[in-house]
Write a protein that holds these residues in place. Structure first.
Motif, PDB file in Angstrom:
ATOM      1  N   ARG A 595       5.830  -5.874  -0.696  1.00 41.92           N
ATOM      2  CA  ARG A 595       4.631  -5.649   0.113  1.00 41.92           C
ATOM      3  C   ARG A 595       4.373  -6.792   1.087  1.00 41.92           C
ATOM      4  O   ARG A 595       3.707  -6.602   2.107  1.00 41.92           O
ATOM      5  CB  ARG A 595       3.418  -5.467  -0.789  1.00 41.92           C
ATOM      6  CG  ARG A 595       3.384  -4.138  -1.521  1.00 41.92           C
ATOM      7  CD  ARG A 595       2.048  -3.903  -2.195  1.00 41.92           C
ATOM      8  NE  ARG A 595       0.938  -3.890  -1.251  1.00 41.92           N
ATOM      9  CZ  ARG A 595       0.587  -2.851  -0.495  1.00 41.92           C
ATOM     10  NH1 ARG A 595       1.276  -1.722  -0.577  1.00 41.92           N
ATOM     11  NH2 ARG A 595      -0.430  -2.927   0.337  1.00 41.92           N
ATOM     12  N   PRO A 601      -0.220  -8.002   8.391  1.00 44.67           N
ATOM     13  CA  PRO A 601      -0.824  -6.838   9.050  1.00 44.67           C
ATOM     14  C   PRO A 601      -1.487  -7.152  10.385  1.00 44.67           C
ATOM     15  O   PRO A 601      -1.409  -6.351  11.323  1.00 44.67           O
ATOM     16  CB  PRO A 601      -1.843  -6.346   8.024  1.00 44.67           C
ATOM     17  CG  PRO A 601      -1.330  -6.832   6.713  1.00 44.67           C
ATOM     18  CD  PRO A 601      -0.654  -8.119   6.990  1.00 44.67           C
ATOM     19  N   GLU A 602      -2.131  -8.324  10.496  1.00 44.70           N
ATOM     20  CA  GLU A 602      -2.858  -8.625  11.738  1.00 44.70           C
ATOM     21  C   GLU A 602      -1.935  -8.804  12.936  1.00 44.70           C
ATOM     22  O   GLU A 602      -2.385  -8.791  14.088  1.00 44.70           O
ATOM     23  CB  GLU A 602      -3.726  -9.869  11.553  1.00 44.70           C
ATOM     24  CG  GLU A 602      -2.981 -11.120  11.143  1.00 44.70           C
ATOM     25  CD  GLU A 602      -2.899 -11.281   9.632  1.00 44.70           C
ATOM     26  OE1 GLU A 602      -2.611 -12.401   9.183  1.00 44.70           O
ATOM     27  OE2 GLU A 602      -3.115 -10.282   8.913  1.00 44.70           O
ATOM     28  N   ILE A 604       0.665  -6.734  13.466  1.00 48.40           N
ATOM     29  CA  ILE A 604       1.312  -5.447  13.724  1.00 48.40           C
ATOM     30  C   ILE A 604       0.367  -4.535  14.490  1.00 48.40           C
ATOM     31  O   ILE A 604      -0.771  -4.312  14.071  1.00 48.40           O
ATOM     32  CB  ILE A 604       1.734  -4.770  12.402  1.00 48.40           C
ATOM     33  CG1 ILE A 604       2.784  -5.633  11.686  1.00 48.40           C
ATOM     34  CG2 ILE A 604       2.302  -3.379  12.658  1.00 48.40           C
ATOM     35  CD1 ILE A 604       3.173  -5.124  10.331  1.00 48.40           C
ATOM     36  N   ARG A 606      -0.103  -0.848  15.484  1.00 55.00           N
ATOM     37  CA  ARG A 606       0.369   0.507  15.217  1.00 55.00           C
ATOM     38  C   ARG A 606       0.328   1.310  16.509  1.00 55.00           C
ATOM     39  O   ARG A 606      -0.695   1.363  17.194  1.00 55.00           O
ATOM     40  CB  ARG A 606      -0.495   1.173  14.161  1.00 55.00           C
ATOM     41  CG  ARG A 606      -0.672   0.382  12.895  1.00 55.00           C
ATOM     42  CD  ARG A 606      -1.643   1.064  11.951  1.00 55.00           C
ATOM     43  NE  ARG A 606      -1.017   2.122  11.185  1.00 55.00           N
ATOM     44  CZ  ARG A 606      -1.690   3.086  10.569  1.00 55.00           C
ATOM     45  NH1 ARG A 606      -2.999   3.164  10.669  1.00 55.00           N
ATOM     46  NH2 ARG A 606      -1.053   4.000   9.863  1.00 55.00           N
ATOM     47  N   ASP A 624       4.804   0.884  12.626  1.00 52.37           N
ATOM     48  CA  ASP A 624       3.830   0.726  11.538  1.00 52.37           C
ATOM     49  C   ASP A 624       4.263  -0.436  10.653  1.00 52.37           C
ATOM     50  O   ASP A 624       5.175  -1.193  10.995  1.00 52.37           O
ATOM     51  CB  ASP A 624       3.733   2.027  10.734  1.00 52.37           C
ATOM     52  CG  ASP A 624       2.354   2.226  10.107  1.00 52.37           C
ATOM     53  OD1 ASP A 624       1.748   1.236   9.683  1.00 52.37           O
ATOM     54  OD2 ASP A 624       1.895   3.379  10.040  1.00 52.37           O
ATOM     55  N   ALA A 625       3.658  -0.524   9.482  1.00 53.60           N
ATOM     56  CA  ALA A 625       3.927  -1.608   8.546  1.00 53.60           C
ATOM     57  C   ALA A 625       5.356  -1.564   8.034  1.00 53.60           C
ATOM     58  O   ALA A 625       6.031  -0.531   8.091  1.00 53.60           O
ATOM     59  CB  ALA A 625       2.963  -1.515   7.374  1.00 53.60           C
ATOM     60  N   ARG A 629       4.697  -1.750   2.438  1.00 56.37           N
ATOM     61  CA  ARG A 629       3.249  -1.572   2.572  1.00 56.37           C
ATOM     62  C   ARG A 629       2.842  -0.117   2.778  1.00 56.37           C
ATOM     63  O   ARG A 629       1.667   0.197   2.724  1.00 56.37           O
ATOM     64  CB  ARG A 629       2.720  -2.401   3.755  1.00 56.37           C
ATOM     65  CG  ARG A 629       2.714  -3.904   3.508  1.00 56.37           C
ATOM     66  CD  ARG A 629       1.781  -4.599   4.500  1.00 56.37           C
ATOM     67  NE  ARG A 629       1.786  -6.043   4.300  1.00 56.37           N
ATOM     68  CZ  ARG A 629       2.485  -6.892   5.037  1.00 56.37           C
ATOM     69  NH1 ARG A 629       3.267  -6.426   6.000  1.00 56.37           N
ATOM     70  NH2 ARG A 629       2.435  -8.183   4.811  1.00 56.37           N
ATOM     71  N   GLY A 671       6.676  -5.118  13.292  1.00 57.80           N
ATOM     72  CA  GLY A 671       6.450  -3.864  12.591  1.00 57.80           C
ATOM     73  C   GLY A 671       7.758  -3.133  12.363  1.00 57.80           C
ATOM     74  O   GLY A 671       8.842  -3.637  12.661  1.00 57.80           O
ATOM     75  N   ASP A 696      -4.900  -2.171   4.848  1.00 57.18           N
ATOM     76  CA  ASP A 696      -4.461  -3.226   5.766  1.00 57.18           C
ATOM     77  C   ASP A 696      -4.547  -2.824   7.230  1.00 57.18           C
ATOM     78  O   ASP A 696      -4.496  -3.675   8.117  1.00 57.18           O
ATOM     79  CB  ASP A 696      -3.012  -3.620   5.447  1.00 57.18           C
ATOM     80  CG  ASP A 696      -2.878  -4.288   4.093  1.00 57.18           C
ATOM     81  OD1 ASP A 696      -3.892  -4.837   3.621  1.00 57.18           O
ATOM     82  OD2 ASP A 696      -1.788  -4.262   3.515  1.00 57.18           O
ATOM     83  N   PHE A 697      -4.664  -1.519   7.495  1.00 57.04           N
ATOM     84  CA  PHE A 697      -4.644  -1.010   8.860  1.00 57.04           C
ATOM     85  C   PHE A 697      -5.795  -0.016   9.030  1.00 57.04           C
ATOM     86  O   PHE A 697      -5.602   1.201   8.902  1.00 57.04           O
ATOM     87  CB  PHE A 697      -3.300  -0.342   9.164  1.00 57.04           C
ATOM     88  CG  PHE A 697      -2.129  -1.261   9.002  1.00 57.04           C
ATOM     89  CD1 PHE A 697      -1.704  -2.050  10.058  1.00 57.04           C
ATOM     90  CD2 PHE A 697      -1.474  -1.362   7.785  1.00 57.04           C
ATOM     91  CE1 PHE A 697      -0.635  -2.916   9.903  1.00 57.04           C
ATOM     92  CE2 PHE A 697      -0.409  -2.218   7.624  1.00 57.04           C
ATOM     93  CZ  PHE A 697       0.017  -3.009   8.681  1.00 57.04           C
TER      94      PHE A 697
END
Length: 710
Positions: A595, A601-602, A604, A606, A624-625, A629, A671, A696-697
């Protein structure tokens, strides 16, 4: 000491890992008065990158998922406080490691000790490996080898969540058992070995006209426990909630060439009844409130009746051709696999079969389920007898486990590239079922089995503790039904022997004859169990009966003894001894994407990269992640919608047989590039794709395509 053992295993030095026996066998704490039940479910779909278990080294590396893998749990408690947790996971097998870790996670909150938790696998061959207690299964279970502690943690977390949800959700319940035959959907894949059984056996139901001998050489019994739960608060009405079923069928409707995690035929059978129950209750959402557990029975020689065109062909070794003259070196020999078009076609045929067969059988299940609604009772007593047998040399079993050369050839459902292979194209090495796989001069404990590579060399290659050495056996009485739980793939006739031993023992103890069902692939995995006669044939099943020809008889006697111990106590649970086990999983490898892999996450963004809407397929690629994740996820990851007069309406989500989700590669921006393919069928365009928000998103991303012209 445990820490030292763990370090040795981590270094791949062949050391063992202790599996504790959490909780003292006894009556768990009560959550509600009288006969109670509760259901639970959790997503156990691992991220892409794991090896698909069930087809040995021919198992591919997963690139994504189709029908998500789930674990489902049913907790039952009677008025005396006797309780049992029945758990079924969309996996190829179960290991003692998963069983014991799950027991450890739920013991404190539930009081359920390891003897009161029966975890079995649906036996889908499109589930992950890497969780076995034995080195050989982790090393040769798929094309990706290794034992992954992160995957084991993820799976045991899912198992425990499902059990705890079922435990916390207990309510007063009513339940009823029923059985019916399901013919024409399965066939005996090892029919020649089946015919060797003397005296010949008859199925428990009359064979309808038109069913040929191969399709009649199975146990067609579908066994179902329907469970209704009382409403919330002051609502005294009992509502349909779910069911627990047992049916004998291999999870091999999909071909071995696939590269997607998939619940296979069991996914269709689980969801078919769940959707029906939801419709009765007025629910129409992504995650069904109803829960249908479909455990596997005596499926050792039973295959779904997949069409021949649902198989893509095994790899063939051929010379690699290249231009050159007299001085050009000889061409190297390479394995040639089926091309992408062939795989796409055979996979399509297999999925069409799964859909059609799933719909057909589900309609029959609905009829049985509705019939049981008139037979519900609230007084089903529960009892559990549990035993751990150390197998080497036990009651005449072979002193050491070995696989035969027929095992290396693979079964009819999933042959390996070695099947029929000859050295230099001339010398037969016995990589086949029967024939040269049979030792013409039976001797020793393994008798007719030609041990693959010979006993000494097999020990050298795999190590002496590379195969299963213990069997966790259980017999459970729930009302009028007895369940025998066996950690093996049991053939049809070996299953009849086990049922008969349980029935005879019950009668000998002074009780009335009782219906019996065998639940295979439960609480561990010791490979196959055939009858003595079938063992002589040395088909795949006999070659994989690792403790020799007495295996069926010994396990039948043990199950009969357990059943008798319940009846001699007037239907109560005997004292169950649950002791620590040792696992030897081999080298630890980080197979599953973590994970915390990739950018945080910050970093990436999307975004949808492309969306193509053809007449038959909608294809979307989005950033995406990283894989670890995205799944598992107990909610929707994405949805697809069509426009109606009231606006956009979601018509499907991931976890739909018409939707494939793949991880393509790391994207150019931070990503991972993902792809979804959807077959809309009769759903009209235009379409909208949405990658839904997650923890996270929090922001969703969407894309739309216009109506298809013309």
């Amino acid at each position: 000491m445990k820490l030292l053992l763990g370090m040795v295993a981590a270094l791949g030095l062949g050391g063992g890992v202790s599996l504790s026996s959490p909780g003292q066998p006894g009556l768990p704490a009560a959550r509600c008065a009288g006969f109670c039940a509760g259901f639970g479910r959790a997503d156990i779909t691992p991220p892409p990158g794991v090896g698909l278990a069930g087809n040995g080294p021919e198992g591919k590396q997963a690139r994504g998922y189709r029908v998500r893998l789930m674990v489902r749990a049913l907790v039952l408690k009677d008025a005396r406080g006797e309780a049992i947790a029945l758990v079924v996971a969309d996996l190829a097998h179960i290991s003692p490691t998963l069983h014991r870790l799950t027991a450890a996670r739920v013991a404190a909150q539930t009081g359920l000790s390891a003897d009161r938790i029966i975890i079995s696998a649906t036996h889908t061959h499109a589930g992950p490996g890497h969780f076995y207690s034995e080195k050989q299964y982790n090393g040769f279970g798929s094309s990706v080898s290794g034992y992954d502690t992160a995957l084991v943690t993820m799976l045991s977390d899912g198992f425990s969540r499902a059990i705890l949800d079922a435990w916390e959700g207990q309510r007063p319940a009513r339940a009823a058992w029923g059985q019916m035959p399901v013919w024409g959907f399965t066939r005996n894949r090892s029919y020649e070995a089946y015919l060797l059984n003397k005296p010949s056996v008859s199925p428990p139901f009359p064979v309808p006209s038109g069913v040929d001998p191969v399709h009649a050489a199975v146990d067609p019994t579908w066994t179902m426990l329907r469970v209704d739960l009382r409403g919330d608060g002051g609502d005294s009405t009992y509502y349909p909630a779910g069911a627990y079923s047992v049916f004998a069928i291999h999870g091999t409707a999909n071909p071995p060439d696939g590269d997607l995690l998939d619940a296979d035929i069991h996914g269709a059978l689980e969801r078919g009844l769940e959707r029906y129950i939801d419709q009765k209750r007025g629910y129409r959402e992504f995650r069904s409130p109803a829960i249908h557990l479909v455990a596997n029975g005596t499926e050792g020689d039973v295959s779904p009746d997949w069409p021949a065109t649902a198989r893509c062909g095994i790899p063939r070794i051929q010379p690699a051709l290249h231009p050159g003259g007299l001085r050009t070196p000889s061409a190297p020999w390479v394995w040639r696999f089926s091309d992408s078009v062939t795989v796409a076609l055979c996979t399509h045929v297999a999925r069409e079969f799964i859909t059609a067969a799933g719909d057909s059988v589900s309609r029959r299940l609905i009829g049985l389920y509705d019939k049981l609604g008139n037979e519900l009772k609230s007084d089903l007593p529960i009892a559990v007898a549990f035993r751990i047998d150390s197998l080497p040399g036990f009651h005449g079993l072979c002193p050491a486990p070995f696989t035969g050369v027929s095992t290396t050839a693979g079964a009819e459902d999933g042959p390996t590239r070695l099947r029929g292979w000859r050295l230099f194209g001339l010398f037969n090495l016995g990589f086949e079922e029967g024939g040269s796989a049979v030792n013409p001069h039976p001797r020793g404990c393994q008798r007719e089995k030609r041990v693959a590579f010979g006993e000494s060399l097999q020990n050298l290659i795999t190590g002496r503790n590379a195969l299963a050495r213990v069997a966790q056996l259980a017999v459970v009485r729930i009302g009028p039904m007895m369940l025998g739980a066996v950690p093996a793939e049991v053939t049809t006739v070996a299953g009849y022997q086990m049922k008969r031993a349980i029935r005879d023992s019950v009668i000998a103890a002074g009780a009335a004859e009782t219906p019996v069902v065998i639940v295979g692939l439960a609480n561990g995995f010791i490979q196959y169990i055939t009858s003595d006669e079938e063992y002589r044939a040395q088909n795949y099943e006999g070659g994989s009966t690792i403790y020799g020809p007495r295996s069926a008889m010994v396990l039948a006697e043990e199950l009969g003894s357990l059943a008798g111990s319940i009846e001699r106590r007037g239907g109560g649970s005997p004292p169950n001894l649950v002791y620590d086990l040792e696992a030897a999983p081999g080298p630890i490898v980080a197979v599953m994407p973590r994970r915390d892999a990739g950018p945080p996450p910050e970093q990436i963004t999307r975004t949808v990269v492309s969306m193509e809407c053809g007449r038959d397929t909608v294809t979307v690629r989005w950033l995406d992640a990283y894989p670890g994740r995205l799944v598992p996820a107990d909610g929707k990851v994405l949805e697809l919608a069509t426009r109606t007069s009231q606006g956009w309406k979601a018509v499907t989500w991931d976890d739909d047989p018409a939707v494939e989700v793949r991880a393509i590669r790391p994207g150019k921006a931070p990503g991972y590039l993902w792809e979804v393919r959807w077959t809309p069928g009769s759903i009209p365009p235009p379409y909208r794709f949405t990658a839904l928000p997650r923890v996270d998103f929090p922001v969703a991303v969407s894309a739309e395509c216009p109506p298809i012209p013309g």
